[in-house]
Write a protein that holds these residues in place. Sequence first.
Motif, PDB file in Angstrom:
ATOM      1  N   PHE A 150       0.841  -1.202   0.000  1.00 22.24           N
ATOM      2  CA  PHE A 150       0.000   0.000   0.000  1.00 22.24           C
ATOM      3  C   PHE A 150       0.879   1.256   0.000  1.00 22.24           C
ATOM      4  O   PHE A 150       0.589   2.238  -0.677  1.00 22.24           O
ATOM      5  CB  PHE A 150      -0.925   0.013   1.218  1.00 22.24           C
ATOM      6  CG  PHE A 150      -2.079  -0.958   1.104  1.00 22.24           C
ATOM      7  CD1 PHE A 150      -2.971  -0.872   0.055  1.00 22.24           C
ATOM      8  CD2 PHE A 150      -2.274  -1.931   2.063  1.00 22.24           C
ATOM      9  CE1 PHE A 150      -4.039  -1.751  -0.055  1.00 22.24           C
ATOM     10  CE2 PHE A 150      -3.339  -2.815   1.967  1.00 22.24           C
ATOM     11  CZ  PHE A 150      -4.220  -2.728   0.904  1.00 22.24           C
ATOM     12  N   GLN A 151       1.948   1.186   0.768  1.00 21.88           N
ATOM     13  CA  GLN A 151       2.891   2.304   0.842  1.00 21.88           C
ATOM     14  C   GLN A 151       3.497   2.566  -0.547  1.00 21.88           C
ATOM     15  O   GLN A 151       3.622   3.715  -0.975  1.00 21.88           O
ATOM     16  CB  GLN A 151       4.008   1.934   1.820  1.00 21.88           C
ATOM     17  CG  GLN A 151       4.539   3.076   2.629  1.00 21.88           C
ATOM     18  CD  GLN A 151       5.485   2.597   3.710  1.00 21.88           C
ATOM     19  OE1 GLN A 151       6.089   1.536   3.613  1.00 21.88           O
ATOM     20  NE2 GLN A 151       5.619   3.385   4.755  1.00 21.88           N
ATOM     21  N   ALA A 152       3.833   1.475  -1.249  1.00 24.97           N
ATOM     22  CA  ALA A 152       4.427   1.600  -2.587  1.00 24.97           C
ATOM     23  C   ALA A 152       3.450   2.257  -3.557  1.00 24.97           C
ATOM     24  O   ALA A 152       3.852   3.061  -4.403  1.00 24.97           O
ATOM     25  CB  ALA A 152       4.848   0.230  -3.101  1.00 24.97           C
ATOM     26  N   ILE A 153       2.179   1.895  -3.442  1.00 27.42           N
ATOM     27  CA  ILE A 153       1.159   2.490  -4.314  1.00 27.42           C
ATOM     28  C   ILE A 153       1.147   4.007  -4.126  1.00 27.42           C
ATOM     29  O   ILE A 153       1.157   4.772  -5.100  1.00 27.42           O
ATOM     30  CB  ILE A 153      -0.238   1.909  -4.007  1.00 27.42           C
ATOM     31  CG1 ILE A 153      -0.304   0.430  -4.385  1.00 27.42           C
ATOM     32  CG2 ILE A 153      -1.314   2.702  -4.762  1.00 27.42           C
ATOM     33  CD1 ILE A 153      -1.549  -0.273  -3.874  1.00 27.42           C
ATOM     34  N   LEU A 154       1.157   4.450  -2.880  1.00 32.25           N
ATOM     35  CA  LEU A 154       1.115   5.885  -2.599  1.00 32.25           C
ATOM     36  C   LEU A 154       2.383   6.577  -3.092  1.00 32.25           C
ATOM     37  O   LEU A 154       2.335   7.709  -3.570  1.00 32.25           O
ATOM     38  CB  LEU A 154       0.910   6.126  -1.101  1.00 32.25           C
ATOM     39  CG  LEU A 154      -0.480   5.720  -0.591  1.00 32.25           C
ATOM     40  CD1 LEU A 154      -0.559   5.840   0.917  1.00 32.25           C
ATOM     41  CD2 LEU A 154      -1.558   6.565  -1.240  1.00 32.25           C
ATOM     42  N   GLU A 155       3.515   5.872  -2.984  1.00 32.41           N
ATOM     43  CA  GLU A 155       4.769   6.448  -3.465  1.00 32.41           C
ATOM     44  C   GLU A 155       4.746   6.608  -4.980  1.00 32.41           C
ATOM     45  O   GLU A 155       5.202   7.611  -5.529  1.00 32.41           O
ATOM     46  CB  GLU A 155       5.952   5.572  -3.042  1.00 32.41           C
ATOM     47  CG  GLU A 155       6.394   5.863  -1.610  1.00 32.41           C
ATOM     48  CD  GLU A 155       7.407   4.858  -1.106  1.00 32.41           C
ATOM     49  OE1 GLU A 155       7.529   4.727   0.121  1.00 32.41           O
ATOM     50  OE2 GLU A 155       8.063   4.205  -1.941  1.00 32.41           O
ATOM     51  N   ILE A 156       4.201   5.585  -5.659  1.00 33.83           N
ATOM     52  CA  ILE A 156       4.109   5.638  -7.120  1.00 33.83           C
ATOM     53  C   ILE A 156       3.228   6.812  -7.549  1.00 33.83           C
ATOM     54  O   ILE A 156       3.524   7.510  -8.519  1.00 33.83           O
ATOM     55  CB  ILE A 156       3.543   4.308  -7.673  1.00 33.83           C
ATOM     56  CG1 ILE A 156       4.572   3.196  -7.505  1.00 33.83           C
ATOM     57  CG2 ILE A 156       3.148   4.453  -9.142  1.00 33.83           C
ATOM     58  CD1 ILE A 156       3.999   1.801  -7.687  1.00 33.83           C
ATOM     59  N   LEU A 157       2.164   7.035  -6.811  1.00 29.11           N
ATOM     60  CA  LEU A 157       1.245   8.124  -7.132  1.00 29.11           C
ATOM     61  C   LEU A 157       1.800   9.482  -6.705  1.00 29.11           C
ATOM     62  O   LEU A 157       1.244  10.521  -7.039  1.00 29.11           O
ATOM     63  CB  LEU A 157      -0.109   7.894  -6.445  1.00 29.11           C
ATOM     64  CG  LEU A 157      -0.908   6.685  -6.948  1.00 29.11           C
ATOM     65  CD1 LEU A 157      -2.128   6.466  -6.081  1.00 29.11           C
ATOM     66  CD2 LEU A 157      -1.315   6.873  -8.397  1.00 29.11           C
ATOM     67  N   GLY A 158       2.888   9.448  -5.933  1.00 33.46           N
ATOM     68  CA  GLY A 158       3.481  10.693  -5.465  1.00 33.46           C
ATOM     69  C   GLY A 158       2.632  11.399  -4.429  1.00 33.46           C
ATOM     70  O   GLY A 158       2.623  12.627  -4.344  1.00 33.46           O
ATOM     71  N   VAL A 159       1.930  10.598  -3.641  1.00 26.76           N
ATOM     72  CA  VAL A 159       1.035  11.170  -2.642  1.00 26.76           C
ATOM     73  C   VAL A 159       1.725  11.226  -1.280  1.00 26.76           C
ATOM     74  O   VAL A 159       2.325  10.250  -0.833  1.00 26.76           O
ATOM     75  CB  VAL A 159      -0.254  10.307  -2.519  1.00 26.76           C
ATOM     76  CG1 VAL A 159      -1.114  10.791  -1.360  1.00 26.76           C
ATOM     77  CG2 VAL A 159      -1.031  10.366  -3.811  1.00 26.76           C
ATOM     78  N   ASP A 160       1.645  12.388  -0.667  1.00 24.89           N
ATOM     79  CA  ASP A 160       2.111  12.506   0.710  1.00 24.89           C
ATOM     80  C   ASP A 160       0.981  12.075   1.619  1.00 24.89           C
ATOM     81  O   ASP A 160      -0.140  12.536   1.489  1.00 24.89           O
ATOM     82  CB  ASP A 160       2.466  13.957   1.040  1.00 24.89           C
ATOM     83  CG  ASP A 160       3.763  14.365   0.366  1.00 24.89           C
ATOM     84  OD1 ASP A 160       4.629  13.486   0.185  1.00 24.89           O
ATOM     85  OD2 ASP A 160       3.895  15.536   0.007  1.00 24.89           O
ATOM     86  N   TYR A 161       1.289  11.189   2.516  1.00 26.96           N
ATOM     87  CA  TYR A 161       0.247  10.733   3.428  1.00 26.96           C
ATOM     88  C   TYR A 161       0.757  10.821   4.853  1.00 26.96           C
ATOM     89  O   TYR A 161       1.918  10.573   5.118  1.00 26.96           O
ATOM     90  CB  TYR A 161      -0.161   9.295   3.109  1.00 26.96           C
ATOM     91  CG  TYR A 161       0.994   8.325   3.117  1.00 26.96           C
ATOM     92  CD1 TYR A 161       1.340   7.627   4.277  1.00 26.96           C
ATOM     93  CD2 TYR A 161       1.762   8.125   1.977  1.00 26.96           C
ATOM     94  CE1 TYR A 161       2.410   6.768   4.291  1.00 26.96           C
ATOM     95  CE2 TYR A 161       2.843   7.267   1.981  1.00 26.96           C
ATOM     96  CZ  TYR A 161       3.154   6.584   3.148  1.00 26.96           C
ATOM     97  OH  TYR A 161       4.226   5.734   3.155  1.00 26.96           O
ATOM     98  N   PRO A 162      -0.086  11.180   5.771  1.00 29.37           N
ATOM     99  CA  PRO A 162       0.319  11.200   7.158  1.00 29.37           C
ATOM    100  C   PRO A 162       0.470   9.774   7.641  1.00 29.37           C
ATOM    101  O   PRO A 162      -0.375   8.937   7.347  1.00 29.37           O
ATOM    102  CB  PRO A 162      -0.843  11.891   7.875  1.00 29.37           C
ATOM    103  CG  PRO A 162      -2.015  11.675   6.988  1.00 29.37           C
ATOM    104  CD  PRO A 162      -1.481  11.574   5.582  1.00 29.37           C
ATOM    105  N   THR A 163       1.570   9.494   8.298  1.00 30.99           N
ATOM    106  CA  THR A 163       1.772   8.143   8.796  1.00 30.99           C
ATOM    107  C   THR A 163       0.848   7.901   9.979  1.00 30.99           C
ATOM    108  O   THR A 163       0.942   8.578  10.997  1.00 30.99           O
ATOM    109  CB  THR A 163       3.232   7.944   9.241  1.00 30.99           C
ATOM    110  OG1 THR A 163       4.077   8.306   8.171  1.00 30.99           O
ATOM    111  CG2 THR A 163       3.484   6.510   9.632  1.00 30.99           C
ATOM    112  N   PRO A 164      -0.061   6.962   9.825  1.00 28.48           N
ATOM    113  CA  PRO A 164      -0.966   6.678  10.931  1.00 28.48           C
ATOM    114  C   PRO A 164      -0.218   5.967  12.054  1.00 28.48           C
ATOM    115  O   PRO A 164       0.618   5.111  11.793  1.00 28.48           O
ATOM    116  CB  PRO A 164      -2.015   5.761  10.309  1.00 28.48           C
ATOM    117  CG  PRO A 164      -1.322   5.113   9.156  1.00 28.48           C
ATOM    118  CD  PRO A 164      -0.269   6.089   8.678  1.00 28.48           C
TER     119      PRO A 164
END
Length: 62
Positions: free
Chosen positions: A27-41
């Motif tokens: 899931f983390q890789a997907i967000l990285e590919i999309l270039g999305v910054d996400y708050p680490t829960p």
Amino acid sequence: MNTDERIAQHAAAGLTRALDPDAYRHFQAILEILGVDYPTPLAECPVCGRVGLPERIRIHDC
Ligand SMILES: [Zn+2]
């Protein structure tokens, strides 16, 4: 909302619920590919109550 944003939303939701470390990384890789910054829960250890990054909580010694 475009497709990338929808994918990111699902990936972020999966990230917060992933119990398996490998699933979490995917899931983390997907967000990285999309270039999305996400708050680490933050996760809480059900045994000792320690709060921290999910990856750390999973591997810590109670
Ligand atoms: Zn613990």
